[in-house]
Design a protein around this motif. Structure first.
Motif, short mmCIF file in Angstrom:
data_model
loop_
_atom_site.label_atom_id
_atom_site.label_comp_id
_atom_site.label_asym_id
_atom_site.label_seq_id
_atom_site.Cartn_x
_atom_site.Cartn_y
_atom_site.Cartn_z
N VAL A 1 0.85 -1.20 0.00
CA VAL A 1 0.00 0.00 0.00
C VAL A 1 0.88 1.24 0.00
O VAL A 1 2.03 1.20 0.41
N SER A 2 0.31 2.36 -0.43
CA SER A 2 1.07 3.60 -0.37
C SER A 2 1.21 4.00 1.10
O SER A 2 0.33 3.74 1.92
N ALA A 3 2.33 4.62 1.42
CA ALA A 3 2.60 5.00 2.81
C ALA A 3 1.51 5.93 3.36
O ALA A 3 1.15 5.85 4.54
N GLY A 4 0.96 6.77 2.52
CA GLY A 4 -0.09 7.69 2.95
C GLY A 4 -1.39 7.00 3.33
O GLY A 4 -2.20 7.57 4.06
N LYS A 5 -1.62 5.81 2.83
CA LYS A 5 -2.86 5.07 3.13
C LYS A 5 -2.66 4.01 4.20
O LYS A 5 -3.60 3.28 4.53
N LEU A 6 -1.46 3.90 4.75
CA LEU A 6 -1.15 2.83 5.70
C LEU A 6 -2.10 2.82 6.90
O LEU A 6 -2.66 1.78 7.24
N ALA A 7 -2.29 3.95 7.54
CA ALA A 7 -3.13 4.01 8.74
C ALA A 7 -4.56 3.54 8.44
O ALA A 7 -5.14 2.76 9.21
N ALA A 8 -5.12 3.98 7.33
CA ALA A 8 -6.49 3.59 6.97
C ALA A 8 -6.59 2.09 6.71
O ALA A 8 -7.55 1.43 7.14
N VAL A 9 -5.61 1.53 6.01
CA VAL A 9 -5.59 0.09 5.74
C VAL A 9 -5.49 -0.69 7.04
O VAL A 9 -6.20 -1.67 7.26
N LEU A 10 -4.62 -0.24 7.95
CA LEU A 10 -4.45 -0.93 9.23
C LEU A 10 -5.72 -0.87 10.06
O LEU A 10 -6.08 -1.86 10.71
#
Length: 144
Positions: free
Chosen positions: A40-49
């Motif tokens: 995933v893109s680093a910017g979307k990491l928190a949302a994915v987690l």
């Protein structure tokens, strides 16, 4: 990019291979079964987690010690204050990730005659590195 979603009632961990632009993410059961594997893109990491934490019984984040590891650890502690974050040594995880990529995606044509250690995968292998990080954590874990 692989996006495997399986259901389970087992306790799970999320393994993260942090990076500046992209991160590998994997959900593994405590019995070492990979349920999710994705880059995933680093910017979307928190949302994915957050989405994965809701779906699975996550007990810990196993975070690779490499690129941007300290910054990612800080983000995890802020976004998930009740979750345990364990830093895992990333030594040689990329080499193992490349090896696994070629095991799951055998070279074709003339490429099959070249040793896989000399081949460069045509896609990022951060997701495979996350699986390796998770397995390293599970091998050395004390309690979940």
């Amino acid at each position: 990019m692989i996006w495997i979603i399986m259901e389970t009632d087992e306790k799970c961990i999320i393994a993260i291979d942090p990076g500046r632009e992209k991160c590998g993410v994997a959900v593994l059961t405590v019995n070492r079964r990979t349920l999710v594997q994705k880059t995933v893109s680093a910017g979307k990491l928190a949302a994915v987690l957050k989405a994965l934490e809701i779906r699975y019984q996550i007990t810990v984040f196993a975070l690779g010690s490499g690129t941007t590891g300290k910054m990612t650890k800080k983000m995890l502690e802020e976004e998930f204050p009740s979750m345990k974050v364990v830093v895992v040594d990333e030594y040689r995880t990329t080499d193992e990730a490349r090896k696994r990529y070629w095991q799951e995606n055998p070279p074709k044509g003339l490429l099959r005659f070249i040793p896989s250690g000399m081949l460069v995968p045509p896609v990022p292998v951060d997701d495979f590195a996350a699986v390796v990080i998770g397995e390293k954590y599970l091998t050395h874990m004390k309690n979940l």
